[in-house]
Design a protein around this motif. Sequence first.
Motif, mmCIF file in Angstrom:
data_model
loop_
_atom_site.group_PDB
_atom_site.id
_atom_site.type_symbol
_atom_site.label_atom_id
_atom_site.label_comp_id
_atom_site.label_asym_id
_atom_site.label_seq_id
_atom_site.Cartn_x
_atom_site.Cartn_y
_atom_site.Cartn_z
ATOM 1 N N GLN A 173 -73.184 -14.723 19.255
ATOM 2 C CA GLN A 173 -73.587 -13.932 18.099
ATOM 3 C C GLN A 173 -73.018 -12.522 18.195
ATOM 4 O O GLN A 173 -72.796 -11.998 19.280
ATOM 5 N N CYS A 174 -72.795 -11.912 17.047
ATOM 6 C CA CYS A 174 -72.224 -10.569 16.987
ATOM 7 C C CYS A 174 -73.269 -9.579 16.479
ATOM 8 O O CYS A 174 -73.997 -9.866 15.518
ATOM 9 N N PHE A 175 -73.321 -8.428 17.127
ATOM 10 C CA PHE A 175 -74.302 -7.403 16.796
ATOM 11 C C PHE A 175 -73.606 -6.059 16.576
ATOM 12 O O PHE A 175 -72.735 -5.676 17.352
ATOM 13 N N GLN A 176 -74.016 -5.390 15.516
ATOM 14 C CA GLN A 176 -73.597 -4.010 15.303
ATOM 15 C C GLN A 176 -74.680 -3.120 15.902
ATOM 16 O O GLN A 176 -75.864 -3.243 15.540
ATOM 17 N N VAL A 187 -69.436 -2.965 17.448
ATOM 18 C CA VAL A 187 -69.782 -4.383 17.318
ATOM 19 C C VAL A 187 -69.493 -5.083 18.644
ATOM 20 O O VAL A 187 -68.404 -4.926 19.210
ATOM 21 N N VAL A 188 -70.478 -5.829 19.122
ATOM 22 C CA VAL A 188 -70.337 -6.533 20.397
ATOM 23 C C VAL A 188 -70.731 -7.996 20.220
ATOM 24 O O VAL A 188 -71.473 -8.356 19.303
ATOM 25 N N THR A 189 -70.229 -8.825 21.140
ATOM 26 C CA THR A 189 -70.575 -10.241 21.170
ATOM 27 C C THR A 189 -71.500 -10.503 22.349
ATOM 28 O O THR A 189 -71.292 -9.988 23.442
ATOM 29 N N ARG A 237 -78.143 -4.759 14.182
ATOM 30 C CA ARG A 237 -78.263 -5.833 13.213
ATOM 31 C C ARG A 237 -77.235 -6.906 13.516
ATOM 32 O O ARG A 237 -76.184 -6.637 14.112
ATOM 33 N N ARG A 238 -77.533 -8.124 13.143
ATOM 34 C CA ARG A 238 -76.565 -9.202 13.241
ATOM 35 C C ARG A 238 -75.489 -9.004 12.180
ATOM 36 O O ARG A 238 -75.769 -8.619 11.043
ATOM 37 N N VAL A 239 -74.248 -9.267 12.547
ATOM 38 C CA VAL A 239 -73.133 -9.214 11.600
ATOM 39 C C VAL A 239 -72.285 -10.463 11.792
ATOM 40 O O VAL A 239 -72.374 -11.153 12.814
ATOM 41 N N ALA A 240 -71.453 -10.734 10.813
ATOM 42 C CA ALA A 240 -70.559 -11.890 10.909
ATOM 43 C C ALA A 240 -69.528 -11.661 12.005
ATOM 44 O O ALA A 240 -69.032 -10.552 12.188
ATOM 45 N N CYS A 241 -69.225 -12.706 12.739
ATOM 46 C CA CYS A 241 -68.208 -12.642 13.786
ATOM 47 C C CYS A 241 -66.838 -12.900 13.168
ATOM 48 O O CYS A 241 -66.627 -13.955 12.540
ATOM 49 N N ARG A 242 -65.939 -11.962 13.325
ATOM 50 C CA ARG A 242 -64.583 -12.095 12.790
ATOM 51 C C ARG A 242 -63.678 -12.630 13.899
ATOM 52 O O ARG A 242 -63.365 -11.907 14.842
ATOM 53 N N ARG A 243 -63.304 -13.870 13.820
ATOM 54 C CA ARG A 243 -62.483 -14.494 14.851
ATOM 55 C C ARG A 243 -61.114 -14.876 14.306
ATOM 56 O O ARG A 243 -60.959 -15.153 13.115
ATOM 57 N N THR A 244 -60.149 -14.893 15.184
ATOM 58 C CA THR A 244 -58.804 -15.332 14.829
ATOM 59 C C THR A 244 -58.618 -16.769 15.295
ATOM 60 O O THR A 244 -58.846 -17.080 16.463
ATOM 61 N N GLY A 245 -58.220 -17.633 14.381
ATOM 62 C CA GLY A 245 -57.989 -19.023 14.736
ATOM 63 C C GLY A 245 -59.265 -19.836 14.774
ATOM 64 O O GLY A 245 -60.344 -19.389 14.361
ATOM 65 N N ASN A 252 -65.086 -18.674 20.704
ATOM 66 C CA ASN A 252 -64.359 -18.174 19.527
ATOM 67 C C ASN A 252 -64.978 -18.678 18.225
ATOM 68 O O ASN A 252 -64.279 -19.025 17.276
ATOM 69 N N VAL A 253 -66.305 -18.692 18.179
ATOM 70 C CA VAL A 253 -67.020 -19.205 17.003
ATOM 71 C C VAL A 253 -67.170 -18.098 15.971
ATOM 72 O O VAL A 253 -67.685 -17.016 16.269
ATOM 73 N N GLY A 254 -66.743 -18.347 14.758
ATOM 74 C CA GLY A 254 -66.834 -17.373 13.683
ATOM 75 C C GLY A 254 -68.148 -17.447 12.937
ATOM 76 O O GLY A 254 -69.081 -18.151 13.334
#
Length: 257
Positions: A82-85, A102-104, A153-161, A180-182
Motif C-alpha cells: 500500500q502507498c501512503f502520503q 509518498v512511501v510504500t 492518507r492512502r493514495v494510489a500506487c503509481r507503478r510502471t509495468g 509492483n502492485v498498482g
Amino acid sequence: MDQRLYHKCLVILSVMGMLGTSSAAYAGGPWRRASATFYGDETARDTMGGACGYGNLWNSGYGAATSALSTVLFNDGYSCGQCFQVRCVSSPNCYYGSPATVVTATNICPPNWGQNSNNGGWCNPPRAHFDLTKPAFMKIANWKAGIIPVSYRRVACRRTGGIRFKFEGNGYWLLVYVMNVGGAGDIKSMAVKGSRTNWISMSHNWGASYQAFSSLYGQSLSFRLTSYTTRQTIYAWNAAPASWSAGQTYKSNANFS
C-alpha cells in the motif's frame, strides 16, 4: 433485442470480467493522524528486505521511498504494497510548508512492550506509526527530531509495468511473492492456474506472499488476484512460462489501476 447484438454484449461483458476492469481507479483515503520515526542511514541499506518479503527494494522497484508500519497499520501483512502520503505537521522540525512524501509499506515495526507507548513504544497497538527510511524522513522534517507528528492518507500506487511474481518453493509447494502492485497496492486473495489444471486457491503465507500446495512444474502459470481494498479482480495470463523455476521473478502485463 436482436440476438446477434445480445450475443456481442455477452461477449464484451465476459471479456471485461476476464480483464478485471473496474469503473474507476483507486482514489485513496481520508487524512488521519499518526507519528513517524526513521531507521537506518541515508543509504537505506538497513531497510532492505523486510516482513513483506520484497527482498532488495531497489531490485523490486520500491527504492528508498518505503516505510515499516506499526502493528495496527500492518494488518497481518495485508497492507504490504500500500502507498501512503505522509506529511509532517505541528512540529518546529517540519520543513517549511509542511511538505509530504509518498512511501510504500514494505515492513512491520514490531511492538516494544518494554517501553511506554508514548515514550519509545511508538509501534505498540493501538498507535498508528510510520518507521520511515531515513531518506523518506528527510524529505519532510529535520532528521534530528527523532519523532514527529504526521498526517497521512492512502493514495494510489503509481507503478510502471505489470505485477511481478517472485517464485520460491519446490515441486509440490509454490510460494509467490507479489510485487509492483498498482492501484490500492494490496492483495486480498490469489489463485493460480497451470496450463493443465483448473484454478487453485492460494493461501496467504505472510506479508506479500501466497502459496499453493500442488505440483505445477512444467506448466505455464496464470494468476487471479483480488485487491484487499477495492475487491477488484484481475487476471495475469501466462505470467510464467512452463520452464519456470524457484528463485526467479516473472513480469506480467496485468496490473490494478
